[in-house]
Design a protein around this motif. Structure first.
Motif, mmCIF file in Angstrom:
data_model
loop_
_atom_site.group_PDB
_atom_site.id
_atom_site.type_symbol
_atom_site.label_atom_id
_atom_site.label_comp_id
_atom_site.label_asym_id
_atom_site.label_seq_id
_atom_site.Cartn_x
_atom_site.Cartn_y
_atom_site.Cartn_z
ATOM 1 N N TYR A 1 19.403 9.331 -34.536
ATOM 2 C CA TYR A 1 18.546 10.266 -34.098
ATOM 3 C C TYR A 1 17.242 9.620 -33.591
ATOM 4 O O TYR A 1 17.214 8.473 -33.838
ATOM 5 C CB TYR A 1 18.189 11.239 -35.192
ATOM 6 N N GLY A 2 16.424 10.288 -32.987
ATOM 7 C CA GLY A 2 15.274 9.951 -32.442
ATOM 8 C C GLY A 2 15.063 9.284 -31.197
ATOM 9 O O GLY A 2 14.248 8.685 -30.773
ATOM 10 N N HIS A 3 16.127 9.572 -30.502
ATOM 11 C CA HIS A 3 16.049 9.138 -28.946
ATOM 12 C C HIS A 3 15.088 9.911 -28.058
ATOM 13 O O HIS A 3 14.771 10.856 -28.287
ATOM 14 C CB HIS A 3 17.595 9.508 -28.596
ATOM 15 N N SER A 4 14.513 8.883 -27.211
ATOM 16 C CA SER A 4 13.759 9.480 -26.083
ATOM 17 C C SER A 4 14.536 9.269 -24.755
ATOM 18 O O SER A 4 14.470 9.922 -23.797
ATOM 19 C CB SER A 4 12.534 8.982 -25.827
ATOM 20 N N VAL A 5 15.650 8.504 -24.967
ATOM 21 C CA VAL A 5 16.308 8.133 -23.854
ATOM 22 C C VAL A 5 17.295 9.323 -23.501
ATOM 23 O O VAL A 5 17.663 10.038 -24.292
ATOM 24 C CB VAL A 5 17.431 6.922 -23.816
ATOM 25 N N ASP A 6 18.078 9.521 -22.520
ATOM 26 C CA ASP A 6 18.921 10.357 -22.207
ATOM 27 C C ASP A 6 20.186 10.458 -22.661
ATOM 28 O O ASP A 6 21.137 9.726 -22.200
ATOM 29 C CB ASP A 6 19.042 10.886 -20.784
ATOM 30 N N VAL A 7 20.468 10.920 -23.801
ATOM 31 C CA VAL A 7 21.710 10.794 -24.447
ATOM 32 C C VAL A 7 22.428 12.366 -24.821
ATOM 33 O O VAL A 7 21.657 13.069 -24.849
ATOM 34 C CB VAL A 7 21.658 10.081 -25.710
ATOM 35 N N LYS A 8 23.775 12.313 -24.655
ATOM 36 C CA LYS A 8 24.244 13.856 -25.198
ATOM 37 C C LYS A 8 24.814 13.865 -26.374
ATOM 38 O O LYS A 8 24.582 14.940 -27.077
ATOM 39 C CB LYS A 8 25.376 14.067 -23.939
ATOM 40 N N LEU A 9 25.167 12.841 -27.032
ATOM 41 C CA LEU A 9 25.740 12.543 -28.416
ATOM 42 C C LEU A 9 26.959 13.837 -28.597
ATOM 43 O O LEU A 9 26.942 14.456 -29.524
ATOM 44 C CB LEU A 9 24.813 12.932 -29.351
ATOM 45 N N ASN A 10 28.109 13.854 -27.703
ATOM 46 C CA ASN A 10 29.028 14.799 -27.751
ATOM 47 C C ASN A 10 30.141 14.499 -28.493
ATOM 48 O O ASN A 10 30.642 15.260 -28.935
ATOM 49 C CB ASN A 10 29.677 14.542 -26.106
#
Length: 214
Positions: free
Chosen positions: A106-115
């Protein structure tokens, strides 16, 4: 911040003694190096992988060996075993290692989807904040700030713990996740204490009373 030690029976842990057997293990990393290495790893995995030429997929994974080389160039005393010590001893479950890859949970500022995350099934979730901010969020909803997702707590106590990082007088907002889910809002389980979501509209939020110790 705590030192990282190694228990022969239970592996890496943080603090003076293993909380499972009370054994005082071998010192692996002192707390100064734990903080330096932890900040660098979390920065790469959450915010700036491109700065170091690391490719991150849509679920936040980067190649572990490539990350290890980047870390070793930054800190000559660091290696992949110390990265693993950071990961496996982390009490907050910030990281995940699997099949030669590593990511922040967790804690992302980059563009991730975490599908590939499991969907959270909690009926209610909690968001800790200050009194001033709470009233604003009741009007506009809870939106990600400098992060890709809203971070919600699974318990009131965890919500208070988060809020205390920003204020001495925590306010807890309760999110009706069950109703929000029926409205199409997706909730992702980051770990046992943190759930990630999209923006939460105000109609699913209310303030709850916290019992204060006398």
């Amino acid at each position: 911040m705590e030192d990282i030690r190694f228990c022969p029976e239970h592996g890496y842990y943080r603090g003076e003694r293993c909380d499972r057997c009370n054994h005082k293990g071998e010192l692996i990393l002192d707390k100064v190096k734990v903080e330096k290495l932890g900040r660098f790893i979390s920065g790469i995995l959450r915010h700036f992988p491109d700065r170091f030429g690391l490719e991150m997929d849509e679920n936040g994974w980067v190649d572990f060996e490539k990350l290890s080389k980047v870390v070793s160039r930054k800190y000559r005393w660091a290696n992949k075993w110390l990265i693993k010590a950071i990961v496996y001893s982390d009490k907050k479950g910030r990281y995940e290692l699997s099949d030669g890859k590593i990511r922040a949970r967790y804690g992302h500022s980059v563009d991730v989807k975490l599908n590939d995350y499991e969907e959270a099934e909690n009926d209610v979730l909690y968001y800790g904040t200050s009194e001033e901010e709470a009233h604003r969020l009741l009007e506009i909803g809870i939106k990600p700030v400098n992060q890709k997702f809203v971070h919600l707590s699974t318990t009131i106590d965890k919500g208070i713990e988060v809020a205390l990082l920003r204020t001495d007088e925590p306010i807890i907002l309760m999110v009706d996740a069950k109703k929000a889910r029926t409205a199409g809002i997706k909730f992702l389980k980051a770990n046992n204490h943190i759930v990630l979501s999209e923006e939460i509209p105000p109609e699913f939020i209310k303030i709850i009373e916290i019992e204060k110790e006398e």
